[in-house]
Design a protein around this motif. Structure first.
Motif: not given
Length: 215
Positions: A51, A55, A66-69, A71, A75
């Motif tokens: 992962t 990214f 934006d990795p947080d958006a 992720r 998933k």
């Protein structure tokens, strides 16, 4: 020397989850106007670094990501692709034969317990295993720590234990722990180098466990 235990990798070995994960990442890359090079995937497959590596590569190829958006989206797509996935062909026969012969069974996976255990339950094979060792509690492959922990949990020596793997990183881990290793590549990993493995099978259906144990 009799075989007293079998230790299986999870992702790509017991179930071909890797195909679903790769497809999900390929879709993410394409949605951002670029392609995921398979060489980058092969470099981290079978480790804990997939992962963050994906990214990092995506950020290089599509600045501003934006990795947080992404992720939770990635998933969710992986879980969608896995909904109908079963064990690899021949796996249940291996597990049933081992149980019939009194051979101990374990899973040694670089993935987390939160990933591995629910999938084992969903696949209907969790009850076969005496121990499940995961990468959130042990150093990930190619470090041998997961296999050493499996030997300790099963209380079996390395020379009486067979490992089953689908990646070269996994084979390296098993061999470093002193186990005989059977590589069973899947459609994603079949082109990789498995010369370090003691045996290479194209599938679990290619040779019954009884024939493998009689070698």
């Amino acid at each position: 020397m009799p075989t007293r235990a079998l230790v299986f990798d999870f992702d790509g070995t017991l179930a071909d989850t890797e195909s679903a994960v790769l497809q999900a990442w390929q879709e993410v890359f394409r949605a951002h106007g670029t392609e995921l090079p398979l060489e980058a995937w092969y470099a981290v497959i079978g480790t804990q670094h997939t992962t963050p590596a994906m990214f990092a590569l995506l950020a290089e190829r599509a600045p501003g990501v934006d990795p947080d958006a992404l992720r939770p989206v990635t998933k969710a797509r992986v879980h969608e692709l896995l909904e109908t996935l079963g064990p690899r062909d021949g796996v249940e026969s291996y597990l049933e034969t081992a149980r019939t012969q009194g051979i101990k069974l374990a899973v040694a996976s670089s993935s987390s317990g939160a990933w591995v255990n629910p999938h084992l339950e969903r696949l209907g094979i969790a009850g076969y295993f005496d121990a499940v060792l995961t990468g959130d509690l042990h150093r990930a492959k190619p470090d041998p720590d997961l296999y050493l922990a499996a030997l300790d949990a099963l209380r079996t020596p390395a020379n009486e234990t067979l490992a089953f793997e689908d990646t070269p990183h996994g084979v390296t881990a098993a061999k470093a722990a002193g186990l005989t290793c059977v590589a069973v590549p899947n459609a994603i990993t079949e082109r990789l180098d498995f010369r370090q493995a003691d045996v290479v099978l194209p599938s679990f259906t290619a040779k019954p466990l009884e024939a493998l144990l009689s070698r």
